[in-house]
Design a protein around this motif. Structure first.
Motif, PDB file in Angstrom:
ATOM      1  N   SER B 301       1.078  -1.087  -0.201  1.00  0.00           N
ATOM      2  CA  SER B 301      -0.021  -0.041   0.063  1.00  0.00           C
ATOM      3  C   SER B 301       1.140   1.320  -0.084  1.00  0.00           C
ATOM      4  O   SER B 301       1.563   1.358   0.881  1.00  0.00           O
ATOM      5  N   GLN B 302       0.703   2.162  -0.935  1.00  0.00           N
ATOM      6  CA  GLN B 302       1.668   3.369  -1.216  1.00  0.00           C
ATOM      7  C   GLN B 302       1.447   4.282   0.254  1.00  0.00           C
ATOM      8  O   GLN B 302       2.444   4.711   0.781  1.00  0.00           O
ATOM      9  N   GLU B 303       0.171   4.377   0.713  1.00  0.00           N
ATOM     10  CA  GLU B 303      -0.243   5.028   1.658  1.00  0.00           C
ATOM     11  C   GLU B 303       0.494   4.575   3.281  1.00  0.00           C
ATOM     12  O   GLU B 303       1.008   5.138   3.801  1.00  0.00           O
ATOM     13  N   ASN B 304       0.357   3.176   3.317  1.00  0.00           N
ATOM     14  CA  ASN B 304       0.707   2.743   4.695  1.00  0.00           C
ATOM     15  C   ASN B 304       1.885   1.880   4.827  1.00  0.00           C
ATOM     16  O   ASN B 304       2.394   2.038   5.799  1.00  0.00           O
ATOM     17  N   GLY B 305       2.272   1.202   3.698  1.00  0.00           N
ATOM     18  CA  GLY B 305       3.448   0.566   3.923  1.00  0.00           C
ATOM     19  C   GLY B 305       3.273  -1.087   3.152  1.00  0.00           C
ATOM     20  O   GLY B 305       2.519  -1.128   2.300  1.00  0.00           O
ATOM     21  N   SER B 306       4.136  -2.209   3.734  1.00  0.00           N
ATOM     22  CA  SER B 306       3.760  -3.297   3.230  1.00  0.00           C
ATOM     23  C   SER B 306       3.896  -4.333   4.094  1.00  0.00           C
ATOM     24  O   SER B 306       4.267  -4.096   5.341  1.00  0.00           O
TER      25      SER B 306
END
Lengths: 373, 373
Positions: B301-306
């Motif tokens: 997720s670009q916004e949250n992380g991986s």
């Protein structure tokens, strides 16, 4: 910043500090928790505009290591995501490692998460030092004080001061007063400390705080002219104060009554619950009709019909009397008294009446009747 | 119309018929229950535009009187108010008495209610006769059929026919198919009866119906070209049919696969639950990466992380493969299989794959993958 931490203690502290985070806060900073690993342990801070919670996980609890393999430091990280990840992880020990100040790696050997994070310098500077009048009291006493009074505070912001619980200390007593102007609730408890102050704390915040106590026994309270601070069991909660002067309410509780009804609390609650099924959604107006040989509650609704119910066990002293009121106010008052029997004292049909526990004079609930046609 | 009736049986029938009443229905007639006391007992009918429920309280159950002191008749009365009043009454026997066709007096000797009511003639005439193809089956079999298929039906009304569960009977089998066009679920059960029909019943209605079975053992089903009727244990439920032709889905389930993953259902669900914490609210896209010595699920997720997680116990046959999908579809499919282990069969990265229980060929879940960049 890096550490290995017990999942159980980490989650407990995240949930505690997270109670200050407003759900879906659009401000990324206030939707975040500040994690600060220093010589005291891991301090987790959550905040909204009016309340801040700091929860500390120590390095050791008794003989048991809680935090190991640590390098001090701090970071800001999304509260909801971090809490949900830690909640769902299955390992007992969680590794937390901030890489390049912008990514927090969270790993229990099985699941591995990389969460975006930012530097803690962006977090507002929040004063969590105990200033002003400082005293301690048993958590159970503060809980009783707040639960028996705060429900009567206003939830509407038109008169903002009425959203507060008013606290006044003096003569070794602490008195809490709440009113939304149609009802008033006052509770008083004894204090060991000989202190004196007046302050207005958001009633909602105080209810939240006493619900956080869990197993804590004693709470340290610090009241300054800028904030109220509550410290218990590894947690510090700071609340803003409600600005403005609280209305003078000392003399409005009547002392002389002409009619007295004593009833079983549960029976009156059940009867009011049944008849108010017919009341309209907006407000639930119930009429109480009393004479020495009959007490009944009734509701009339043009739309739905009518209902009445006889109270089986009662003791009534006075002339025949009919009083109408918002049933929610009387239900709240009776529940707050936590007493098997309650006494309702009336002056006259349209004058405020008092609901109280005959055996406990420390709490008084005053309610204004309503006119029915 | 008047009767004395056992509170327990009255409440049970009110709750049952009331399930057809839409909450806060603005139409006073459809917010009402029709009560009809006739020679069979007290029939209580509730209805909305697509479903009607009739629940009957008999005069006697075994040797025990349930309805006494009765005069036949009928009335229309607000469902919510009547149910709440009966629920809260404390007496075991409730008197119900219609006065002047416009007021129902409800009394248990302690509480007394007068509810506004109207004449039953205003209620629409609803056909509850079993017409068309009539057969019976065990309630547990119908429940399994519906619960393993109906969840895949569409909840959006753009293609209205896809909100139905498609039922086809023939060759002593009953086959249920649901699809929202991104996934398809098919379940087949054996039938004693040698019957043949096709019909489309709202999937939501069928789920509601199988959840009403409680202790019922056998359900009689009547399928006509206008309605589907289900009779069990004193209750009759009529559902409308969804108009239109169901798409032909027979040939779209692939038969040949190149990759096979067998995993523990609970382990895969937990792993997907954890990593999808990072997925955005709108849709939860998960990537499954498989080779013979490693299987992992991951989210970016670009916004949250991986996040990524290794599956511990698996058996994989085939070349290295990566497939992305909406995790909700796979979660629904695995839960519907109610199996300890599940097998996922793939054709290729971007071709529909099948989730199934290796030991039960009666149910197949087909899911279309998603493209990730």
């Amino acid at each position: 910043m890096r550490l290995n931490i017990s999942k159980e203690q980490f989650l407990k502290a995240l949930l505690s500090a997270g109670k200050a985070i407003a759900p879906k806060n659009p401000n990324a900073i206030l939707a975040s928790l500040k994690l600060d690993l220093n010589e005291k342990g891991l301090e987790i801070i959550g905040s909204n505009s009016s309340m801040t919670i700091k929860s500390t996980v120590p390095y050791m609890i008794g003989e048991k290591n809680v935090i190991t393999n640590s390098i001090v430091g701090s970071t800001l990280i999304n509260a909801h995501l971090l809490t949900e990840i830690v909640r769902r992880m299955e390992g007992e020990i969680i590794g937390f490692d901030v890489i390049d100040k912008s990514i927090a790696k969270i790993d229990d050997g099985r699941s591995s998460f990389k969460l975006n994070c930012t530097t803690a310098e962006e977090y507002p500077d929040i004063d969590l030092e105990p200033n002003g009048t400082v005293f301690t009291m048993p958590c159970s006493t503060l809980t009783e004080l707040v639960e028996q009074s705060a429900f009567a505070a206003s939830t509407k912001e038109q008169r903002f001061i009425l959203t507060a619980l008013n606290l006044e200390a003096g003569d070794n007593k602490l008195v809490a007063t709440a009113t939304d102007s149609a009802r008033l609730s006052r509770k008083s408890v004894d204090l060991d400390a000989d202190i004196s102050f007046k302050c207005n704390i958001p009633a909602r915040a105080l209810l939240d705080i006493v619900h956080m106590f869990e197993n804590a026994r004693t709470v340290e309270i610090a009241i300054s002219d800028r904030k109220a601070l509550f410290s218990f069991d590894g947690t510090v909660v700071s609340s803003c104060l409600v600005p403005g002067d609280y209305p003078v309410t000392k003399s409005i509780i009547p002392q002389n009554f002409n009619y007295f009804l004593e009833v079983n609390a549960q029976e009156l609650l059940s009867a009011m619950g049944r008849v108010s099924v017919l009341a309209s959604d907006r407000e639930s107006v119930i009429k109480l009709s009393m004479s020495e040989d009959n007490v009944e509650v009734s509701v009339k609704s043009q739309e739905n019909g009518s209902a009445n119910e006889h109270i089986q066990t009662f003791q009534y002293t006075g002339e025949r009397l009919e009083v109408s009121f918002n049933s929610l106010f009387v239900v709240d008052a009776i529940k707050a008294l936590k007493s098997e029997d309650v006494t309702i004292c009336f002056q006259a049909e349209m004058k405020p009446f008092v609901v109280k526990n005959g055996k406990d004079e420390s709490v008084v609930e005053l309610i204004t009747p309503m006119r029915t046609y």
